[in-house]
Design an enzyme around this catalytic site. Structure first.
Site, PDB file in Angstrom:
ATOM      1  NE  ARG A 102      -3.815   0.646   1.778  1.00  0.00           N
ATOM      2  CZ  ARG A 102      -4.892   0.735   2.281  1.00  0.00           C
ATOM      3  NH1 ARG A 102      -5.251   1.713   3.630  1.00  0.00           N
ATOM      4  NH2 ARG A 102      -6.027   0.075   1.814  1.00  0.00           N
ATOM      5  CD  GLN A 132     -13.124  -1.779  -0.838  1.00  0.00           C
ATOM      6  OE1 GLN A 132     -12.363  -1.857   0.361  1.00  0.00           O
ATOM      7  NE2 GLN A 132     -14.256  -2.355  -0.420  1.00  0.00           N
ATOM      8  CG  ASP A 220     -13.344   6.555  -1.230  1.00  0.00           C
ATOM      9  OD1 ASP A 220     -13.446   6.421   0.070  1.00  0.00           O
ATOM     10  OD2 ASP A 220     -12.371   6.674  -2.010  1.00  0.00           O
ATOM     11  CB  CYS A 260     -14.278   1.319   0.002  1.00  0.00           C
ATOM     12  SG  CYS A 260     -13.403   2.921   0.411  1.00  0.00           S
TER      13      CYS A 260
END
Ligand code: CP
Ligand code: NVA
Length: 303
Positions: A102, A132, A220, A260
């Site tokens: 990440r 995701q 999001d 998410c």
């Protein structure tokens, strides 16, 4: 499939194969059927940004597959002191069976794959969040029974989630509309890809139009990790880009809502809509572990 760097690299068939395997692994877990398909294997997990879901679901997922996972914070790794990705890739390839990373730059993930010799999984970059979106597709199929022909509407920032959702949803035969402010559009490479899908892709700043007859509504955060300094400007730019009762009224009456997470209530989604759709949102969070186990099995089982 050698890596999972971004969904643009995967065919529809590869995506559906991962979703089918994820469903199977979820079924096995629920029925107490062990699936130690990665016994003796080790996944390294490099984090340059925070995480709750990604870290825990990869670590537990690897454990359930019979392997182990190492949490590697960039604060402690030599990467944090400037050791090049090229060298890190070549060294870690000699110890590990796979790496989940990440980070900020998509090019760092691509470089890790280019210089290393083990599977690399993108656990989120500024450009993409493929794990995701695999979980999201799995969740949509679970609630709706199919993917092809459904309409997905994304409201908000043309960010990593929007980029990956556009690619993933169009590839599996869904239509996609995004409502975003004009200065916060998805990445040009994604818009180029979407052009090939004609009127199955719509980008607008008209929220009602985007949400009209949608089967799935997704949003999001307005400011992603790394954009904390822009919080104020973004709050202004995104005011109104929110999933609320009004927006839901344009969608189909049985529309589901996904996020998410983490969510900012009363910014991109109202607390009321969030709680009314919590069953979908938390199933989506759970599905991270099943989808990622599928990814790890496909990439690492025979590697
Ligand atoms: N959705 C998601 O990736 O969550 P984390 O940032 O907690 O990993
Ligand atoms: N767009 C968000 C997603 C978090 C899972 C971010 O990058 O911070």
């Amino acid at each position: 499939m050698k890596h999972l760097l971004k969904l643009l690299d995967l065919s529809e068939k590869e995506i559906l194969d991962l979703l089918n395997l994820a469903d199977q692994l979820k079924y096995e877990k629920k029925h107490g059927i062990a699936h130690k398909r990665l016994e003796g294997k080790t996944l390294g997990m490099i984090f340059e940004k925070s995480s709750t879901r990604t870290r825990v679901s990869f670590e537990v997922g690897m454990y359930e597959l019979g392997g182990q996972a190492l949490f590697l914070s960039s604060r402690d790794l030599q990467i944090g002191r400037g050791e090049p990705i090229e060298d890190t890739a070549r060294v870690l390839s000699r110890y590990l069976d796979g790496i989940m990373i990440r980070t900020f730059k998509q090019s760092d993930v691509e470089d890790l794959a280019a210089y290393g010799s083990i599977p690399i999984i993108n656990g989120l970059t500024d450009f993409a969040h493929p794990c995701q979106v695999l979980a999201d597709l799995m969740t949509v199929r679970e609630f709706k029974g199919l993917l092809k022909g459904l309409k997905v509407c994304f409201i908000g920032d043309g960010n990593n989630m929007a980029n990956s959702l556009i690619v993933g949803c169009l590839k599996v035969g869904m239509s996609f509309s995004i409502a975003c402010p004009k200065d916060y559009r998805p990445d040009e490479s994604v818009l180029d890809f979407a052009k090939g899908y004609g009127d199955k892709f719509v980008m607008t700043n008209d929220i009602a139009l985007a949400a009209k007859d949608a089967d799935v509504l997704i949003t999001d955060v307005w400011a992603s990790m790394g954009q904390e300094d822009e919080k104020r400007i973004r709050e202004k730019a995104f005011s109104g880009y929110q999933i609320n009762k009004d927006v839901l009224s344009y969608a189909k009456s049985d529309a589901i809502v996904l996020h998410c997470l983490p969510a900012h209530r009363e910014e991109e989604i109202t607390a009321e809509v969030f709680e009314a759709h919590a069953s979908e949102i938390f199933e989506e969070a759970e599905n991270r572990i099943h989808a990622q186990k599928a990814v790890m099995v496909r990439l690492m089982e025979n590697a």
